[in-house]
Design an enzyme around this catalytic site. Structure first.
Site, PDB file in Angstrom:
ATOM      1  N   ARG A  61      -9.044  -6.481  13.153  1.00 37.11           N
ATOM      2  CA  ARG A  61      -8.194  -5.762  14.091  1.00 37.11           C
ATOM      3  C   ARG A  61      -8.947  -4.524  14.541  1.00 37.11           C
ATOM      4  NH1 ARG A  61      -4.486  -7.009  17.596  1.00 37.11           N
ATOM      5  NH2 ARG A  61      -2.742  -5.545  17.700  1.00 37.11           N
ATOM      6  N   ARG A  68       0.400   5.750  15.991  1.00 37.86           N
ATOM      7  CA  ARG A  68       0.567   7.101  15.462  1.00 37.86           C
ATOM      8  C   ARG A  68      -0.146   8.128  16.328  1.00 37.86           C
ATOM      9  NH1 ARG A  68      -2.248   5.371   9.622  1.00 37.86           N
ATOM     10  NH2 ARG A  68      -4.148   4.561  10.513  1.00 37.86           N
ATOM     11  N   ASP A 120     -10.052   1.577   0.791  1.00 32.44           N
ATOM     12  CA  ASP A 120      -9.975   3.000   1.105  1.00 32.44           C
ATOM     13  C   ASP A 120     -11.316   3.625   0.722  1.00 32.44           C
ATOM     14  OD1 ASP A 120      -7.445   3.307   2.221  1.00 32.44           O
ATOM     15  OD2 ASP A 120      -6.484   3.215   0.264  1.00 32.44           O
ATOM     16  N   TYR A 131     -10.026  -4.479   2.568  1.00 39.07           N
ATOM     17  CA  TYR A 131      -9.294  -3.340   3.123  1.00 39.07           C
ATOM     18  C   TYR A 131      -9.484  -2.165   2.158  1.00 39.07           C
ATOM     19  CZ  TYR A 131      -5.011  -1.398   5.439  1.00 39.07           C
ATOM     20  OH  TYR A 131      -4.089  -0.656   6.138  1.00 39.07           O
ATOM     21  N   ARG A 159       9.638   5.311  -3.708  1.00 41.04           N
ATOM     22  CA  ARG A 159      10.068   6.071  -4.893  1.00 41.04           C
ATOM     23  C   ARG A 159      11.465   6.656  -4.719  1.00 41.04           C
ATOM     24  NH1 ARG A 159       5.986  10.026  -2.810  1.00 41.04           N
ATOM     25  NH2 ARG A 159       4.120   9.102  -3.675  1.00 41.04           N
ATOM     26  N   GLU A 170      -3.320   6.484  18.596  1.00 44.70           N
ATOM     27  CA  GLU A 170      -4.028   5.330  18.045  1.00 44.70           C
ATOM     28  C   GLU A 170      -3.371   4.036  18.539  1.00 44.70           C
ATOM     29  OE1 GLU A 170      -5.034   6.437  13.954  1.00 44.70           O
ATOM     30  OE2 GLU A 170      -4.806   4.316  13.454  1.00 44.70           O
ATOM     31  N   ARG A 213       0.838  -1.212   0.000  1.00 47.98           N
ATOM     32  CA  ARG A 213       0.000   0.000   0.000  1.00 47.98           C
ATOM     33  C   ARG A 213       0.871   1.260   0.000  1.00 47.98           C
ATOM     34  NH1 ARG A 213      -5.207   0.277   1.998  1.00 47.98           N
ATOM     35  NH2 ARG A 213      -4.723   2.045   3.350  1.00 47.98           N
TER      36      ARG A 213
HETATM   37  P1  FAD Z   1     -18.079   1.812   7.809  1.00 50.24           P
HETATM   38  O1  FAD Z   1     -17.631   3.201   7.818  1.00 50.24           O
HETATM   39  O2  FAD Z   1     -17.470   0.840   8.765  1.00 50.24           O
HETATM   40  O3  FAD Z   1     -19.652   1.823   8.003  1.00 50.24           O
HETATM   41  C1  FAD Z   1     -20.403   0.681   8.360  1.00 50.24           C
HETATM   42  C2  FAD Z   1     -21.509   1.158   9.282  1.00 50.24           C
HETATM   43  O4  FAD Z   1     -22.393   0.071   9.557  1.00 50.24           O
HETATM   44  C3  FAD Z   1     -20.976   1.622  10.650  1.00 50.24           C
HETATM   45  O5  FAD Z   1     -21.449   2.919  10.925  1.00 50.24           O
HETATM   46  C4  FAD Z   1     -21.529   0.599  11.620  1.00 50.24           C
HETATM   47  O6  FAD Z   1     -21.820   1.143  12.891  1.00 50.24           O
HETATM   48  C5  FAD Z   1     -22.801   0.152  10.908  1.00 50.24           C
HETATM   49  N1  FAD Z   1     -23.251  -1.190  11.313  1.00 50.24           N
HETATM   50  C6  FAD Z   1     -22.528  -2.329  11.345  1.00 50.24           C
HETATM   51  N2  FAD Z   1     -23.297  -3.359  11.755  1.00 50.24           N
HETATM   52  C7  FAD Z   1     -24.529  -2.860  11.992  1.00 50.24           C
HETATM   53  C8  FAD Z   1     -25.743  -3.431  12.459  1.00 50.24           C
HETATM   54  N3  FAD Z   1     -25.822  -4.736  12.775  1.00 50.24           N
HETATM   55  N4  FAD Z   1     -26.826  -2.630  12.595  1.00 50.24           N
HETATM   56  C9  FAD Z   1     -26.749  -1.295  12.298  1.00 50.24           C
HETATM   57  N5  FAD Z   1     -25.614  -0.702  11.857  1.00 50.24           N
HETATM   58  C10 FAD Z   1     -24.521  -1.482  11.699  1.00 50.24           C
HETATM   59  N6  FAD Z   1      -9.619   5.467   3.784  1.00 50.24           N
HETATM   60  C11 FAD Z   1      -9.054   6.411   3.008  1.00 50.24           C
HETATM   61  O7  FAD Z   1      -9.382   6.521   1.820  1.00 50.24           O
HETATM   62  N7  FAD Z   1      -8.121   7.286   3.522  1.00 50.24           N
HETATM   63  C12 FAD Z   1      -7.722   7.228   4.816  1.00 50.24           C
HETATM   64  O8  FAD Z   1      -6.882   8.036   5.238  1.00 50.24           O
HETATM   65  C13 FAD Z   1      -8.297   6.231   5.660  1.00 50.24           C
HETATM   66  N8  FAD Z   1      -7.935   6.133   6.944  1.00 50.24           N
HETATM   67  C14 FAD Z   1      -8.497   5.180   7.726  1.00 50.24           C
HETATM   68  C15 FAD Z   1      -8.099   5.107   9.060  1.00 50.24           C
HETATM   69  C16 FAD Z   1      -8.664   4.168   9.892  1.00 50.24           C
HETATM   70  C17 FAD Z   1      -8.229   4.112  11.329  1.00 50.24           C
HETATM   71  C18 FAD Z   1      -9.633   3.262   9.381  1.00 50.24           C
HETATM   72  C19 FAD Z   1     -10.237   2.216  10.270  1.00 50.24           C
HETATM   73  C20 FAD Z   1     -10.036   3.326   8.058  1.00 50.24           C
HETATM   74  C21 FAD Z   1      -9.469   4.272   7.211  1.00 50.24           C
HETATM   75  N9  FAD Z   1      -9.861   4.400   5.884  1.00 50.24           N
HETATM   76  C22 FAD Z   1      -9.281   5.360   5.087  1.00 50.24           C
HETATM   77  C23 FAD Z   1     -10.898   3.510   5.300  1.00 50.24           C
HETATM   78  C24 FAD Z   1     -12.304   4.109   5.377  1.00 50.24           C
HETATM   79  O9  FAD Z   1     -12.644   4.309   6.733  1.00 50.24           O
HETATM   80  C25 FAD Z   1     -13.304   3.156   4.716  1.00 50.24           C
HETATM   81  O10 FAD Z   1     -12.972   2.906   3.377  1.00 50.24           O
HETATM   82  C26 FAD Z   1     -14.760   3.632   4.733  1.00 50.24           C
HETATM   83  O11 FAD Z   1     -15.074   4.394   5.843  1.00 50.24           O
HETATM   84  C27 FAD Z   1     -15.646   2.411   4.654  1.00 50.24           C
HETATM   85  O12 FAD Z   1     -17.018   2.774   4.651  1.00 50.24           O
HETATM   86  P2  FAD Z   1     -18.098   1.625   4.877  1.00 50.24           P
HETATM   87  O13 FAD Z   1     -19.429   2.261   4.684  1.00 50.24           O
HETATM   88  O14 FAD Z   1     -17.793   0.426   4.062  1.00 50.24           O
HETATM   89  O15 FAD Z   1     -17.881   1.133   6.385  1.00 50.24           O
HETATM   90  N1  UDP Z   2       3.474   0.538   7.831  1.00 51.74           N
HETATM   91  C1  UDP Z   2       4.716   0.452   8.409  1.00 51.74           C
HETATM   92  N2  UDP Z   2       5.338   1.586   8.856  1.00 51.74           N
HETATM   93  C2  UDP Z   2       4.767   2.792   8.746  1.00 51.74           C
HETATM   94  C3  UDP Z   2       3.497   2.901   8.144  1.00 51.74           C
HETATM   95  C4  UDP Z   2       2.866   1.750   7.710  1.00 51.74           C
HETATM   96  O1  UDP Z   2       5.253  -0.644   8.537  1.00 51.74           O
HETATM   97  O2  UDP Z   2       5.383   3.790   9.179  1.00 51.74           O
HETATM   98  C5  UDP Z   2       2.828  -0.699   7.346  1.00 51.74           C
HETATM   99  C6  UDP Z   2       1.837  -1.280   8.357  1.00 51.74           C
HETATM  100  O3  UDP Z   2       1.887  -2.693   8.256  1.00 51.74           O
HETATM  101  C7  UDP Z   2       0.506  -0.787   7.846  1.00 51.74           C
HETATM  102  C8  UDP Z   2       0.726  -0.828   6.336  1.00 51.74           C
HETATM  103  O4  UDP Z   2       2.091  -0.451   6.167  1.00 51.74           O
HETATM  104  O5  UDP Z   2      -0.553  -1.610   8.243  1.00 51.74           O
HETATM  105  C9  UDP Z   2      -0.176   0.079   5.525  1.00 51.74           C
HETATM  106  O6  UDP Z   2       0.005   1.416   5.970  1.00 51.74           O
HETATM  107  P1  UDP Z   2      -1.139   2.494   5.842  1.00 51.74           P
HETATM  108  O7  UDP Z   2      -0.552   3.792   6.241  1.00 51.74           O
HETATM  109  O8  UDP Z   2      -1.747   2.377   4.497  1.00 51.74           O
HETATM  110  O9  UDP Z   2      -2.147   1.986   6.962  1.00 51.74           O
HETATM  111  P2  UDP Z   2      -3.642   2.455   7.318  1.00 51.74           P
HETATM  112  O10 UDP Z   2      -3.670   3.948   7.119  1.00 51.74           O
HETATM  113  O11 UDP Z   2      -4.537   1.704   6.406  1.00 51.74           O
HETATM  114  O12 UDP Z   2      -3.783   2.068   8.742  1.00 51.74           O
END
Ligand code: FAD
Ligand code: UDP
Length: 365
Positions: A248, A279, A349, A347, A175, A299, A171
Site C-alpha cells: 500500500r 490523518r 515498527d 509491518y 484499555r 496523508e 496493533r
Molecule cells: P525503509 O525506511 O523503507 O528503507 C529502505 C531504503 O531502501 C529506502 O530508503 C529505499 O529508498 C531504499 N531502496 C529500496 N530499493 C532500493 C534499490 N533498489 N536501490 C537503492 N535503494 C533502495 N514506526 C514506528 O516505530 N513508529 C511510527 O510512528 C511509525 N510510523 C510510520 C508511518 C508511516 C507512514 C510508515 C510508512 C511507517 C511508519 N513506521 C513507524 C515504520 C518505520 O517507518 C519502519 O519501521 C522503518 O523506517 C523501516 O526501516 P527500513 O530500513 O526497513 O526501511
Molecule cells: N485504525 C483504525 N482507526 C484509527 C486508527 C487505526 O481503524 O483511528 C486501524 C487501521 O486499520 C490501521 C490499523 O488500525 O491500519 C493500525 O493503526 P496504526 O495507527 O498502528 O497504523 P500505522 O501508524 O501503522 O499506519
C-alpha cells in the site's frame, strides 16, 4: 579481494544500523540509496524551524531496553507521548480505545459499565475472529467499529474489512482506564531535531551513494563487495519472477500555515470514509514547538503506482503465500541477506526493525 566487505542496499534504519555496526568491526561498507537523501522513511526536513517528518508521523516507542539505550546513544529523545484524536464527522474521540472513548461513545462512566456495553455488542461474533471486521467487533463492539475503524481501515488498505487479516487492528491498545497513550510500550519519545541526527551518525563511516538504484546494475554492484545486505522489496530483487507482492502506498500533501496552531495535537485521524485522507499531522507538536507558523501534512492512502513508495506490506493470506516462495529464493541467494520492512515483507515498527538489524549483526559480524 573485493573493494568492499558489504554492499548495503537502502539507507533506512535497517541498512544504517548494519552499516554502523559493520564499521565498528572494521568492515568497509558501500551504501546505495535510490532516493536523494538517506534515512528511508524516517527522513526529516527542517521547515521554518519545524522538524517535518517527510514520510508520515514517526513516533519512537519500544519495550526493549537495549533498543532504547541504543538509539539514545545517538541522539537525545524528548518526552513526547502520542495521544491522537479521532474525528468522525466532527465528533471528537480519544484514541487508543480507552475509557475516554467509551465514555463519549456510550455515555458510560465506569470500566464495568463500558465492559457491559462491549460484551453485549461483541456477542454477535461466534468463535475465533476470521477477519479484521470480526476482530474489531470482538475487541470494541459494533458502534466503535462502525465509527472509528471501518471507514479509516477501508481507506487505509483499499479493501473491505472482511478481506483484511485480524492482526492489523490488534496493533491498537484497548484499555479500560482513562489513558490516552497510543502505545503500551515502556519507552517513547521523538529524537530532538529529528531522525536525521541518528541516521547521520550511523552512516558516519560508510561510503554512501545517493540517487543510485541497485537494480540499474545489479550484477555490477554485487561484484563490488563480498556480501550484500538488501533492504529494498524482496520481489524487486528477483525481478518479480514469481509475481508482485502487494504494497500500500501513500501520498503526502503538506502546507505551511500562517497560524501558530492548527489542531492542538500532533495527529488527528479522520475516520469517516468520505474524507479522502486518513490523518493530518501537525509536525511542531512532536517537539512542543512555539514557532509563529505551523506545517501540516495530509496523508492519502493509495494503491502502489509506478514510481511510488511501497510503504506498507499487505500481509493478507495471498501475499503471505507469495512471500513464502520469495523467502525460499532469498534463503538460497548466496552472499545476500534480506532485511528491513521491505526485504522481509513485515509491518515492522522502528524498534522491531532495529532489533532485527542488531540480531543480524550479532550473527553476521
Ligand atoms: P525503509 O525506511 O523503507 O528503507 C529502505 C531504503 O531502501 C529506502 O530508503 C529505499 O529508498 C531504499 N531502496 C529500496 N530499493 C532500493 C534499490 N533498489 N536501490 C537503492 N535503494 C533502495 N514506526 C514506528 O516505530 N513508529 C511510527 O510512528 C511509525 N510510523 C510510520 C508511518 C508511516 C507512514 C510508515 C510508512 C511507517 C511508519 N513506521 C513507524 C515504520 C518505520 O517507518 C519502519 O519501521 C522503518 O523506517 C523501516 O526501516 P527500513 O530500513 O526497513 O526501511
Ligand atoms: N485504525 C483504525 N482507526 C484509527 C486508527 C487505526 O481503524 O483511528 C486501524 C487501521 O486499520 C490501521 C490499523 O488500525 O491500519 C493500525 O493503526 P496504526 O495507527 O498502528 O497504523 P500505522 O501508524 O501503522 O499506519
Amino acid at each position: 579481494m573485493k573493494q568492499y566487505d558489504y554492499l548495503i542496499v537502502g539507507s533506512g534504519l535497517f541498512g544504517s544500523v548494519f552499516a554502523y555496526e559493520a564499521a565498528q568491526k572494521g568492515k568497509k561498507c558501500l551504501v546505495l540509496e535510490k532516493r536523494s537523501h538517506t534515512g528511508g522513511n524516517v527522513y526529516c526536513e527542517n521547515t521554518q524551524g519545524i522538524t517535518v517528518h517527510k514520510y508520515g508521523a514517526h513516533i519512537f516507542h519500544t519495550s526493549n531496553k537495549r533498543v532504547w539505550e541504543y538509539v539514545n546513544r545517538f541522539c537525545e529523545f524528548n518526552n513526547f507521548i502520542n495521544s491522537p484524536i479521532a474525528n468522525y464527522k466532527g465528533e471528537i474521540y480519544n484514541l487508543p480505545f480507552n475509557m475516554n472513548t467509551f465514555s463519549k461513545m456510550f455515555g458510560v462512566v465506569t470500566p464495568e459499565q463500558a465492559r457491559a456495553v462491549i460484551e453485549s455488542q461483541r456477542a454477535e461474533i461466534k468463535g475465533e475472529p476470521k477477519n479484521l471486521e470480526e476482530q474489531a467487533i470482538s475487541l470494541v463492539g459494533r458502534d466503535i467499529y462502525e465509527k472509528l475503524i471501518k471507514g479509516y481501515t477501508e481507506k487505509q488498505w483499499g479493501k473491505d474489512c472482511r478481506d483484511l487479516p485480524p492482526f492489523i487492528i490488534k496493533r491498537i491498545p484497548v484499555r479500560y482506564t482513562y489513558n490516552n497513550n497510543y502505545f503500551n510500550d515502556r519507552y517513547q519519545g521523538i529524537p530532538e531535531g529529528g531522525y536525521n541526527r541518528i541516521i547521520d551518525k550511523l552512516l558516519e563511516n560508510a561510503e554512501v551513494r545517493l540517487n543510485t538504484d541497485f537494480l540499474s546494475d545489479k550484477e555490477g554492484f554485487l561484484s563490488l563487495a563480498s556480501k550484500c545486505v538488501f533492504t529494498g522489496t524482496v520481489d524487486s530483487y528477483f525481478g518479480y519472477s514469481l509475481g508482485k507482492l502487494g504494497y500500500r502506498s501513500l501520498r503526502f500533501e503538506s502546507e505551511i500555515l500562517n497560524i501558530p496552531d492548527f489542531q492542538g495535537v500532533a495527529v488527528v485521524n479522520y475516520n469517516e470514509r468520505e474524507v479522502p485522507y486518513t490523518r493530518i499531522i501537525e509536525h511542531k507538536h512532536f517537539e512542543f514547538g512555539t514557532q509563529p507558523v505551523t506545517v501540516i501534512t495530509r496523508e492519502y492512502p493509495e494503491s502502489l503506482k509506478e514510481g511510488a513508495q511501497p510503504y506498507y506490506p499487505i500481509n493478507d493470506e495471498e501475499n503471505e503465500k507469495l512471500y513464502e516462495k520469495y523467502s525460499l529464493l532469498a534463503k538460497n541467494e548466496k552472499n545476500v541477506i534480506f532485511g528491513g520492512r521491505l526485504g522481509s515483507y513485515k509491518y515492522y515498527d522502528m524498534d522491531k526493525c532495529i532489533e532485527a538489524a542488531l540480531s543480524l549483526c550479532e550473527r553476521e559480524l
